[in-house]
Enzyme design. Structure first.
Site, PDB file in Angstrom:
ATOM      1  N   GLY A 188     -75.163  31.270 -17.269  1.00 57.36           N
ATOM      2  CA  GLY A 188     -74.139  30.900 -18.235  1.00 57.36           C
ATOM      3  C   GLY A 188     -74.319  29.450 -18.658  1.00 57.36           C
ATOM      4  N   HIS A 239     -65.806  30.012 -14.809  1.00 64.80           N
ATOM      5  CA  HIS A 239     -66.588  28.790 -14.590  1.00 64.80           C
ATOM      6  C   HIS A 239     -66.924  28.115 -15.926  1.00 64.80           C
ATOM      7  CE1 HIS A 239     -70.089  26.604 -12.484  1.00 64.80           C
ATOM      8  NE2 HIS A 239     -70.305  26.398 -13.770  1.00 64.80           N
ATOM      9  N   GLU A 240     -67.410  28.913 -16.884  1.00 67.18           N
ATOM     10  CA  GLU A 240     -67.803  28.328 -18.181  1.00 67.18           C
ATOM     11  C   GLU A 240     -66.578  27.850 -18.964  1.00 67.18           C
ATOM     12  OE1 GLU A 240     -70.797  27.668 -18.330  1.00 67.18           O
ATOM     13  OE2 GLU A 240     -71.543  29.127 -16.877  1.00 67.18           O
ATOM     14  N   CYS A 288     -74.345  25.492 -10.728  1.00 65.44           N
ATOM     15  CA  CYS A 288     -74.130  25.065 -12.105  1.00 65.44           C
ATOM     16  C   CYS A 288     -75.353  24.299 -12.591  1.00 65.44           C
ATOM     17  CB  CYS A 288     -72.896  24.172 -12.160  1.00 65.44           C
ATOM     18  SG  CYS A 288     -72.534  23.523 -13.801  1.00 65.44           S
ATOM     19  N   LEU A 289     -75.778  24.581 -13.811  1.00 69.14           N
ATOM     20  CA  LEU A 289     -76.946  23.866 -14.348  1.00 69.14           C
ATOM     21  C   LEU A 289     -76.675  22.374 -14.503  1.00 69.14           C
ATOM     22  CD1 LEU A 289     -78.174  26.430 -17.045  1.00 69.14           C
ATOM     23  CD2 LEU A 289     -79.094  26.034 -14.741  1.00 69.14           C
ATOM     24  N   HIS A 301     -65.617  24.402 -18.074  1.00 67.49           N
ATOM     25  CA  HIS A 301     -66.416  23.357 -18.748  1.00 67.49           C
ATOM     26  C   HIS A 301     -65.768  22.943 -20.073  1.00 67.49           C
ATOM     27  CE1 HIS A 301     -69.917  22.856 -16.228  1.00 67.49           C
ATOM     28  NE2 HIS A 301     -70.204  24.147 -16.228  1.00 67.49           N
ATOM     29  N   GLN A 312     -71.875  21.512 -21.917  1.00 71.11           N
ATOM     30  CA  GLN A 312     -73.029  21.111 -21.105  1.00 71.11           C
ATOM     31  C   GLN A 312     -74.208  20.625 -21.938  1.00 71.11           C
ATOM     32  OE1 GLN A 312     -72.695  25.004 -18.799  1.00 71.11           O
ATOM     33  NE2 GLN A 312     -73.607  23.676 -17.272  1.00 71.11           N
TER      34      GLN A 312
END
Ligand code: ZN
Length: 169
Positions: free
Chosen positions: A48, A135-136, A93-94, A139, A53
């Site tokens: 994701g 989660h996304e 997480c990226l 962000h 991000q």
């Protein structure tokens, strides 16, 4: 050269609250950005990626939680209209590379969003997909999963990332 660069914790830009996507935002450049985000996410590899991000502060995210990486999903202006139960999942997480930690979130959710053509849909999700959506969406509100950890643990994460960056520099 489609690959976008991903902001890393504790970059203050990750704290930006994204604004709603407006009808006028559905431009060819926006469609290109969605494609670039998918490419960046698959290449990372990740499941994701939120616009926040990649330093774009509009409310949308891309996702693919399938094993085969053949189920791309776009969520624009997502909102959770129903949630139930809870589950604990070890998240990564990226924007926080190499760090994994347990986070408790709703187990079943119904999310309402627009697809990349601007058409509204409702999706019921549970398990990993539900985790990923929550989660996304965090962000987009300027939140990162390490915010759920204790201050001490978060400080350890910050130091570990700083060390990783020094070693790879
Ligand atoms: Zn993330």
């Amino acid at each position: 050269m489609a690959k976008l660069s991903i902001l890393e914790f504790p970059d203050p830009r990750l704290r930006t609250r994204a604004r709603l996507v407006a009808p006028a935002d559905f431009t060819p450049a926006f469609q290109q950005l969605l494609d670039d985000m998918f490419e960046t996410m698959y290449e990372a590899p990740g499941i994701g990626l939120a616009a926040t991000q990649v330093d774009c502060h509009l409310r949308f995210m891309v996702m693919d939680v399938s094993e085969e990486k053949n189920a791309p999903r776009v969520f624009i202006n997502p909102e959770i209209i129903h949630s139930d139960g809870h589950q604990v999942y070890q998240e990564g997480c990226l924007s926080v590379p190499g760090i994994f930690a347990d986070v408790t979130r709703a187990n079943q959710i119904t999310v309402r969003a627009l697809d990349r053509q601007g058409k509204s849909f409702d999706l019921e999700a549970d398990g990993l997909l539900a985790v990923c959506i929550q989660h996304e969406m965090d962000h987009l509100d300027g939140k990162v999963f390490v915010d759920y950890l204790s201050p001490l643990k978060r400080e350890m994460v910050r130091k570990k990332l700083a060390k990783q960056r020094r070693e790879s520099a």
